[in-house]
Scaffold this motif. Structure first.
Motif, short mmCIF file in Angstrom:
data_model
loop_
_atom_site.label_atom_id
_atom_site.label_comp_id
_atom_site.label_asym_id
_atom_site.label_seq_id
_atom_site.Cartn_x
_atom_site.Cartn_y
_atom_site.Cartn_z
N UNK A 177 45.35 51.30 37.96
CA UNK A 177 44.81 50.01 38.41
C UNK A 177 44.84 49.97 39.94
N UNK A 178 43.66 49.89 40.53
CA UNK A 178 43.54 49.69 41.98
C UNK A 178 43.30 48.20 42.20
N UNK A 179 44.28 47.54 42.74
CA UNK A 179 44.29 46.08 42.74
C UNK A 179 43.84 45.52 44.09
N UNK A 180 42.79 44.73 44.06
CA UNK A 180 42.31 44.07 45.27
C UNK A 180 43.08 42.79 45.53
N UNK A 181 43.69 42.73 46.70
CA UNK A 181 44.43 41.53 47.09
C UNK A 181 43.85 41.00 48.39
N UNK A 182 44.31 41.52 49.52
CA UNK A 182 43.82 41.03 50.81
C UNK A 182 42.35 41.36 51.03
N UNK A 183 41.85 42.38 50.36
CA UNK A 183 40.45 42.77 50.53
C UNK A 183 39.51 41.69 49.99
N UNK A 184 39.99 40.91 49.01
CA UNK A 184 39.18 39.83 48.44
C UNK A 184 39.67 38.45 48.87
N UNK A 185 40.96 38.33 49.08
CA UNK A 185 41.55 37.08 49.59
C UNK A 185 41.19 35.87 48.72
N UNK A 186 41.05 36.09 47.41
CA UNK A 186 40.72 35.02 46.46
C UNK A 186 39.46 34.26 46.85
N UNK A 187 38.54 34.94 47.50
CA UNK A 187 37.29 34.33 47.93
C UNK A 187 36.19 34.72 46.93
N UNK A 188 35.53 33.71 46.36
CA UNK A 188 34.53 33.95 45.31
C UNK A 188 33.42 34.88 45.80
N UNK A 224 32.50 42.54 46.08
CA UNK A 224 33.36 43.67 45.74
C UNK A 224 33.01 44.26 44.39
N UNK A 225 32.79 43.39 43.42
CA UNK A 225 32.40 43.85 42.08
C UNK A 225 31.05 44.56 42.14
N UNK A 226 30.13 43.99 42.90
CA UNK A 226 28.79 44.57 43.04
C UNK A 226 28.85 45.98 43.64
N UNK A 227 29.78 46.20 44.57
CA UNK A 227 29.87 47.49 45.26
C UNK A 227 30.98 48.38 44.70
N UNK A 228 31.47 48.02 43.52
CA UNK A 228 32.47 48.86 42.83
C UNK A 228 33.73 49.06 43.68
N UNK A 229 34.25 47.96 44.18
CA UNK A 229 35.48 47.99 44.98
C UNK A 229 36.65 47.59 44.08
N UNK A 230 37.62 48.48 43.92
CA UNK A 230 38.79 48.26 43.07
C UNK A 230 38.37 48.11 41.60
N UNK A 231 39.36 47.98 40.73
CA UNK A 231 39.06 47.72 39.32
C UNK A 231 39.94 46.61 38.75
N UNK A 232 40.74 46.01 39.62
CA UNK A 232 41.62 44.91 39.22
C UNK A 232 41.73 43.94 40.40
N UNK A 233 42.03 42.68 40.07
CA UNK A 233 42.11 41.67 41.13
C UNK A 233 43.36 40.82 40.95
N UNK A 234 44.08 40.64 42.05
CA UNK A 234 45.27 39.80 42.06
C UNK A 234 44.84 38.36 42.32
N UNK A 235 45.12 37.48 41.37
CA UNK A 235 44.75 36.07 41.50
C UNK A 235 45.95 35.28 42.02
N UNK A 236 45.87 34.89 43.28
CA UNK A 236 46.92 34.04 43.87
C UNK A 236 46.43 32.60 43.81
N UNK A 237 46.60 32.00 42.65
CA UNK A 237 46.04 30.67 42.40
C UNK A 237 46.60 29.63 43.36
N UNK A 238 47.81 29.84 43.84
CA UNK A 238 48.46 28.86 44.72
C UNK A 238 47.81 28.81 46.10
N UNK A 239 46.92 29.76 46.39
CA UNK A 239 46.18 29.73 47.66
C UNK A 239 44.81 29.09 47.51
N UNK A 240 44.48 28.64 46.31
CA UNK A 240 43.18 28.01 46.08
C UNK A 240 43.31 26.49 46.19
#
Length: 401
Positions: free
Chosen positions: A304-315, A321-337
């Motif tokens: 699992x290559x997990x995207x955290x700061x690279x996505x920053x919970x930004x839609x 990222x998904x469109x360009x095949x970046x990572x295969x997992x995403x860390x959801x930091x709901x408390x930052x939304x």
């Protein structure tokens, strides 16, 4: 007709800690309650300790005023079944004030609205989330457990190239015996690292990541959880910390060496060959999408290559990222939304493209129990918790289940 008839906010003081209780009332009968712990910005040391409570009290008063003067009139009288519309109003308030503290207040209110509506429908919050996510899967999440941070207060190793060391448990987290074995591994690990740290300190040497990984690897091999590949190692490379933006290169502190992108990939490959690693967060700088793409192509089927700061919970970033095949997992930091609806929208997007979802939780930040409802409601693949703060909380949740 159902509507929000009141929004009540109370200050709770317990053992010198202050929390704000937010109560959303529907039709003067059904309530949704969330607690928002108030955290101080003051440094916790002996010099400032006497000012902490005053700081917490001041922030609590600000919170109460903000809810009564700004939020109250925007939600009272609204239909809670139209959560998206209410959350749009809350989102605009958040945008207007653009303040992290107010953002947490807004999110807590939004969660309280969802909780009150689930009580009105006589269902649990995770069941409401399942409805909103069109989720018919009853899968329970596995566990990612932070066990060691390079800034650990007992063993300071802030020169390490790996920021966090984790355990990935690939079996039912709601089995108490599994937590018993993890607890055993954790205690043995800290004892070993303390001894190693003292030894290396005496000879003016440094602990490196390989020493820590070797000890973790050794302990999980000896654990009963290792059977059937139930336990593996996770790491957070925090590659942005290793990256020199001015000169465009990565720097490994432990080797005192500048490395290219190709050498960085080799570095990861060597780690995978030597240790039972199945989970890596932040494997590239947050703006280095080219390297992240290459890593996903090479390692995407192995771990699992997990995207955290690279996505920053930004839609938008997640979509790109998904469109360009970046990572295969995403860390959801709901408390930052900012709202309940934003959380659901992002989780639905990630699930749509079959990316792994890891729900991250921080103790004493936003509504301690919400992350469980969210994980169950969307059938997340993992829950990630910090050992020190969350272990007893998690144990109690399992016992209560």
């Amino acid at each position: 007709m159902i509507k929000i008839t009141d929004l009540i906010v109370k200050k709770i003081i317990k053992n010198e800690f202050i929390s704000i209780k937010i109560i959303v009332v529907l039709n003067n009968k059904f309530v949704g309650i969330s607690l928002m712990p108030i955290e101080s910005d003051i440094i916790y040391n002996n010099f400032y300790i006497k000012n902490i409570f005053n700081s917490l009290n001041l922030k609590a008063s600000m919170c109460i005023k903000f809810i009564k003067n700004v939020i109250y009139n925007n939600i009272v009288g609204k239909d809670p079944s139209l959560q998206y519309e209410i959350d749009n109003l809350l989102f605009l308030i958040n945008k207007k004030f653009d303040n992290l503290f107010f953002k947490k207040i807004i999110l807590t209110v939004s969660i309280s609205i969802a909780r009150s509506y689930s009580n009105y429908k006589k269902i649990k919050l995770h069941e409401l989330i399942s409805e909103l996510s069109n989720n018919n899967n009853n899968k329970k999440p596995n566990l990612i457990l932070n066990i060691f941070n390079k800034n650990n207060k007992n063993i300071l190793c802030n020169y390490l190239d790996i920021k966090n060391f984790m355990l990935e448990l690939n079996s039912n987290i709601f089995l108490l015996e599994n937590l018993y074995y993890i607890n055993l591994i954790y205690k043995k690990l800290i004892n070993k690292l303390n001894k190693i740290y003292n030894k290396y300190l005496n000879i003016n040497n440094k602990i490196n990541s390989n020493i820590i990984l070797y000890e973790i690897n050794d302990l999980i091999y000896k654990s009963v959880l290792y059977n059937n590949n139930n336990i593996n190692i996770g790491i957070d490379l925090s590659a942005s910390d290793l990256y020199n933006e001015h000169n465009d290169f990565y720097f490994l502190n432990e080797k005192n060496k500048v490395i290219s992108n190709c050498e960085f990939i080799e570095y990861i490959e060597n780690l995978l060959n030597m240790y039972s690693i199945s989970y890596i967060e932040n494997s590239s700088h947050k703006y280095d999408w080219k390297l992240s793409y290459i890593q996903t192509e090479i390692f995407g089927n192995k771990l699992k290559l997990v995207g955290d700061s690279i996505f920053n919970n930004d839609l938008f970033l997640i979509e790109q990222g998904i469109k360009h095949n970046i990572c295969n997992s995403i860390l959801i930091k709901y408390y930052n939304m900012s709202t309940f609806s934003e959380i659901i929208n992002i989780c639905n997007l990630v699930k749509k493209y079959n990316y792994k979802i890891i729900i991250s939780n921080i103790f004493r930040d936003i509504d301690d129990l919400f992350f469980i409802d969210l994980a169950l409601g969307i059938s997340s693949d993992y829950i990630k918790i910090g050992y020190i703060y969350n272990f007893n909380l998690y144990k109690n949740l399992i016992l209560n289940k």
